[in-house]
Design a protein around this motif. Structure first.
Motif, PDB file in Angstrom:
ATOM      1  N   LEU A   1     -55.017  15.419  -9.245  1.00 18.93           N
ATOM      2  CA  LEU A   1     -54.198  15.140 -10.433  1.00 18.93           C
ATOM      3  C   LEU A   1     -54.388  16.283 -11.415  1.00 18.93           C
ATOM      4  O   LEU A   1     -55.520  16.718 -11.652  1.00 18.93           O
ATOM      5  N   GLU A   2     -53.307  16.756 -11.961  1.00 13.34           N
ATOM      6  CA  GLU A   2     -53.365  17.819 -12.968  1.00 13.34           C
ATOM      7  C   GLU A   2     -52.590  17.377 -14.204  1.00 13.34           C
ATOM      8  O   GLU A   2     -51.424  16.992 -14.118  1.00 13.34           O
ATOM      9  N   THR A   3     -53.258  17.415 -15.349  1.00 11.07           N
ATOM     10  CA  THR A   3     -52.616  17.017 -16.598  1.00 11.07           C
ATOM     11  C   THR A   3     -53.357  17.612 -17.779  1.00 11.07           C
ATOM     12  O   THR A   3     -54.587  17.717 -17.764  1.00 11.07           O
ATOM     13  N   GLU A   4     -52.631  18.020 -18.785  1.00 12.24           N
ATOM     14  CA  GLU A   4     -53.198  18.495 -20.041  1.00 12.24           C
ATOM     15  C   GLU A   4     -54.281  19.562 -19.811  1.00 12.24           C
ATOM     16  O   GLU A   4     -55.276  19.616 -20.522  1.00 12.24           O
ATOM     17  N   GLY A   5     -54.104  20.392 -18.784  1.00 12.10           N
ATOM     18  CA  GLY A   5     -55.078  21.441 -18.503  1.00 12.10           C
ATOM     19  C   GLY A   5     -56.312  20.987 -17.752  1.00 12.10           C
ATOM     20  O   GLY A   5     -57.227  21.781 -17.536  1.00 12.10           O
ATOM     21  N   SER A   6     -56.382  19.716 -17.346  1.00 11.80           N
ATOM     22  CA  SER A   6     -57.532  19.187 -16.617  1.00 11.80           C
ATOM     23  C   SER A   6     -57.150  18.943 -15.162  1.00 11.80           C
ATOM     24  O   SER A   6     -56.041  18.497 -14.864  1.00 11.80           O
ATOM     25  N   HIS A   7     -58.116  19.238 -14.265  1.00 12.33           N
ATOM     26  CA  HIS A   7     -57.920  19.017 -12.840  1.00 12.33           C
ATOM     27  C   HIS A   7     -58.819  17.867 -12.391  1.00 12.33           C
ATOM     28  O   HIS A   7     -60.033  17.885 -12.641  1.00 12.33           O
ATOM     29  N   TRP A   8     -58.217  16.895 -11.731  1.00  8.77           N
ATOM     30  CA  TRP A   8     -58.925  15.708 -11.279  1.00  8.77           C
ATOM     31  C   TRP A   8     -58.924  15.648  -9.759  1.00  8.77           C
ATOM     32  O   TRP A   8     -57.953  16.056  -9.107  1.00  8.77           O
ATOM     33  N   LEU A   9     -59.996  15.108  -9.216  1.00  9.85           N
ATOM     34  CA  LEU A   9     -60.038  14.727  -7.804  1.00  9.85           C
ATOM     35  C   LEU A   9     -60.181  13.211  -7.756  1.00  9.85           C
ATOM     36  O   LEU A   9     -61.196  12.660  -8.187  1.00  9.85           O
ATOM     37  N   LEU A  10     -59.143  12.549  -7.253  1.00  9.74           N
ATOM     38  CA  LEU A  10     -59.149  11.086  -7.141  1.00  9.74           C
ATOM     39  C   LEU A  10     -59.609  10.744  -5.736  1.00  9.74           C
ATOM     40  O   LEU A  10     -58.815  10.652  -4.792  1.00  9.74           O
ATOM     41  N   LEU A  11     -60.916  10.584  -5.601  1.00  9.01           N
ATOM     42  CA  LEU A  11     -61.532  10.403  -4.292  1.00  9.01           C
ATOM     43  C   LEU A  11     -61.432   8.960  -3.804  1.00  9.01           C
ATOM     44  O   LEU A  11     -61.401   8.698  -2.602  1.00  9.01           O
ATOM     45  N   GLY A  12     -61.392   8.029  -4.746  1.00 10.09           N
ATOM     46  CA  GLY A  12     -61.304   6.632  -4.356  1.00 10.09           C
ATOM     47  C   GLY A  12     -62.512   6.190  -3.559  1.00 10.09           C
ATOM     48  O   GLY A  12     -63.659   6.408  -3.952  1.00 10.09           O
ATOM     49  N   SER A  13     -62.265   5.595  -2.405  1.00  2.99           N
ATOM     50  CA  SER A  13     -63.361   5.100  -1.566  1.00  2.99           C
ATOM     51  C   SER A  13     -63.556   5.945  -0.317  1.00  2.99           C
ATOM     52  O   SER A  13     -64.083   5.467   0.687  1.00  2.99           O
TER      53      SER A  13
END
Length: 766
Positions: free
Chosen positions: A667-679
């Motif tokens: 996920l990329e938003t507002e200059g931040s990069h996320w890793l949505l790893l979940g389970s």
């Protein structure tokens, strides 16, 4: 009278500010400051100034009185031993067992002894919230009551686990800890075995309630018998099906199932008419005896006590020859005096929702019915009154309803007068049949049978109206300040002539609408990401420029009790998108629950804009396959994502799949990069370390709290982490050594991220 009003309001204000958690330490200054300000403004009227000052002192006294009367665990309270996985306990049942939505039985218990392993008994005290399975609760010995049913004042031995209640960890969720504290309990007990102990037979109002309920059920069957018992004696007397309770609540008729002032007024009116030819003293004695019996039958609920006291006062004024024509009962003053008396007797009722709604509705009837009837003078008087009564009550309970439940029953104004056609004869006849059932259950059950002719259309009408489109409007979260401002507008319209002349009722309605809806129109963060506290089942809610996306639904229980209340608290009526990151039923078996809730009365295809998952249907659980079938049957667009596929959300936020089955997203938003790893497990994490789709740096990592390989954290320079469940010590140590934030939602409550910063639910509350 003005002096009485001010002193009574000062007492209520002092209790309210003490019950407000944020003002528990300094709230005494609010009534005192208000009293000082009033005395200064009225300094040219010495008597009134002294009354204002006395009001402030009374408020301070009430503040201290509630603090003194508030329950707290004593030195031998059983909650101090929690948690324990195995415990043998002896205590006394305090309430009739009632079914819960999870299919278990619940009752209150006074703890007396803990049986130690060496066969010694340790004295304890305190109140416990006990749940058990119906089968285990029915286990009896030769000395048990007929049928093996538990009842109040019965001593029992329990085997099970002792636990501490959890607070609300997600917006909109039920605060179990606060609920137990209001009841004077600080721990719960999950009983695996319940064995009654020998003892004397007990007696109480529960015996009468059970006698009436069983007579109704014998004559009408389980469903209709419990409904009649609930209508006549309130919810404590019945074990009504939850779907029927929900239907009454959906159309704004829940008050019909709770013994209230309406029931008491109707009962007193019927008895008054029937005894009008008797001697005055005999008539008074009969009315008081009927009131006392009804209070015992309904379990001494605050709303019934309020109505009974007001009814007794009205009865004395109307029937006492020495008072007729000499004393005029002031309804508002009587209501205030009764409120103060009851709150002196039990100050904790100031936090009881039934108490609050009862007094708000009664106040609305007293001050609002006549003005509304005058506005409806173009209608026949009977029709105008039938519409004015529920409207006045609904207007004055509206601020409480939206503050507590976050919803407005759309068809309440129509349902109340329509269903009253059936309710009035049902209640009048039900009172009579209940009295007969107390004397002869067999005759009572026989007389109850004809009432099925009224109960059947009542059930059908309630279910029909509850199924109408948009039967409830969800307002979202409403703050305490908004609630107070709404009541301020109503009070100004009723008691302030200048306001009434300036704004009239139309302007006041617009002001109340602005108070209620204004904060929702205020621009919030363009993007907000919320990780729910859901244990090892990761659930993420994304809001981006007015579009709402939900990742994972949880199992049906979690979807109904955590996810749906959160979405309702946000004021959502649909989802723009839904993503199932895994086909496991524990993580995604609840979509059918959410789809059913959002598609109530509207086309199911409008409930969810689009549905995505990562494939793996061949190995999917049965519950997920049922949810997927429901999604496809509703006509909701469905797509299986492949690596590098994107999910369209908004211009400010982009989602991309980098692994499927289980699904992992960036996920990329507002200059931040996320890793949505979940389970995703460690084997998937190892694959991701070599994926070209991974960003060079991960600002935020979101996962279920399970095992992480440190190579993933190091290689992508993870800057912060959010886990839905508890995290292993190795991962906690890594974040601590790197001095990087780690939020554990199961401990801190739901975690919300936006450009403004990170907030957790518990920090917001504390």
């Amino acid at each position: 009278m003005e002096r009485t009003y001010l002193l009574g309001l000062g007492w209520i204000l002092g209790l309210l500010v003490r019950a407000w958690p944020q003002a528990a330490g300094w709230g005494w200054g609010i009534p005192l400051g208000l009293g000082l300000a009033g005395s200064l403004l009225c300094r040219r009227q010495p008597r009134l100034a002294r009354t204002w000052l006395a009001m402030g002192l009374v408020g301070c006294l009430a503040w201290g009185y509630l603090g003194w009367r508030q329950p707290f665990p004593g030195p031998t309270d059983i909650s101090l031993l929690a948690p324990q996985q195995q415990m043998n306990l002896v205590g006394t049942v305090l309430s009739e067992p009632r079914p819960t939505r999870s299919g278990r039985l619940q009752f209150w218990l006074r703890a007396e002894q803990v049986l130690e392993a060496n066969s010694t008994a340790r004295p304890v005290s305190g109140k416990l919230y006990v749940t058990t399975s119906p089968v285990r609760a029915a286990r009896t010995e030769s000395f048990a009551p007929p049928g093996g049913e538990l009842h109040p004042n019965q001593r029992v031995r329990l085997t099970g686990s002792l636990y501490l209640p959890s607070p609300a960890l997600n917006p909109g969720s039920f605060d179990f800890q606060a609920y137990l504290q209001r009841q004077g309990a600080f721990a719960g007990f999950s009983a695996r075995e319940v064995i009654p102990q020998p003892g004397e037979k007990s007696w109480g109002g529960w015996v009468l309630r059970r006698r009436v309920r069983e007579a109704f059920i014998a004559g009408l069957g389980e469903r209709q018998g419990n409904l009649l018992a609930s209508l006549v004696l309130g919810s404590r007397a019945a074990q009504l099906d939850f779907d029927l309770q929900d239907a009454f609540r959906e159309i704004g008729m829940a008050h019909a199932l709770a013994a209230s002032g309406f029931h008491v007024s109707l009962l007193v009116g019927v008895v008054f008419v029937l005894t009008r030819r008797l001697a005055v003293r005999l008539q008074q004695g009969i009315i008081l005896a009927v009131l006392g019996l009804y209070i015992a039958l309904t379990g001494f609920s605050p709303s019934v006590l309020r109505a009974a006291l007001m009814g007794a006062a009205a009865m004395v004024v109307l029937t006492e020859p020495r008072l007729q024509g000499k004393v005029r009962l002031n309804p508002l003053g009587t209501l205030l005096v009764v409120a103060v008396v009851l709150l002196i007797y039990q100050p904790m009722w100031i936090t009881d929702l039934g108490f609050q709604l009862s007094f708000a509705a009664t106040l609305g009837l007293l001050v609002g019915t006549a003005p509304i009837v005058s506005r409806l003078d173009f209608l026949p008087p009977a029709v105008a009154t039938a519409l004015a009564v529920p409207l006045a009550a609904q207007i004055w309970t509206l601020p409480l309803q939206v503050a507590i439940f976050g919803r407005i029953p759309t068809y309440s104004l129509l349902a109340n007068p329509l269903l009253m056609i059936l309710l009035l004869p049902l209640l009048v006849a039900g009172f009579g049949v209940a009295f007969v059932a107390l004397l002869s259950p067999g005759l009572g059950s026989l007389l109850a049978r004809p009432l099925g002719l009224l109960l059947t259309p009542l059930i059908n009408w309630v279910s029909w109206i509850a199924g109408w489109p948009f039967s409830s409007y969800y307002t979202g979260g409403v703050s305490l300040l908004q609630c107070l401002l709404l009541y301020g507008a109503l009070v100004a319209l009723t008691f302030w002539p200048r306001w009434r002349q300036a704004f009239r009722w139309q302007g006041t309605a617009l002001i109340m609408a602005a108070i209620l809806l204004g904060p929702r129109m205020w621009p919030g963060p363009a993007v907000q990401i919320t990780a729910l506290a859901s244990g090892r089942i990761p659930i993420l809610a994304i809001q981006a420029e007015g579009r709402h996306l939900l990742l994972n639904s949880g199992d049906p229980r979690l979807a109904e009790r955590t996810v749906l209340p959160f979405l309702r608290q946000q004021g959502l009526h649909r989802l723009d998108g839904a993503v199932a990151m895994t086909s496991a039923g524990s993580a995604n078996g609840g979509w059918e629950i959410l789809l059913s809730a959002f598609s109530k009365g509207v086309r199911p295809a409008n409930a969810i804009g689009q549905f995505w998952d990562g494939g793996g249907a061949n190995a999917a659980s049965e519950s997920y396959l049922r949810s997927l079938s429901a999604v496809q049957a509703a006509g909701i667009p469905y797509r299986v994502l492949q690596p590098a596929d994107r999910i369209p959300v908004s211009q400010r936020l982009s989602l991309q799949a980098i692994h499927t089955n289980p699904l992992v997203l960036t996920l990329e938003t507002e200059g931040s990069h996320w890793l949505l790893l979940g389970s995703a497990g460690t084997h998937v994490q190892a694959e991701l370390t070599g994926s070209p789709l991974m960003p060079a740096q991960i600002d935020w990592l979101w996962w279920d709290g399970g095992s992480l390989i440190l190579d993933l954290l190091e290689r992508f320079q993870v800057q912060a982490g959010i886990s839905s469940g508890s995290v292993g010590e190795t991962v906690v140590t890594w974040f601590r050594q790197k001095q990087r934030p780690l939020y554990v939602a199961d401990r801190s409550g739901a975690v919300s991220w936006s450009r403004r910063g990170v907030q957790t639910l518990r920090s917001q509350l504390d």
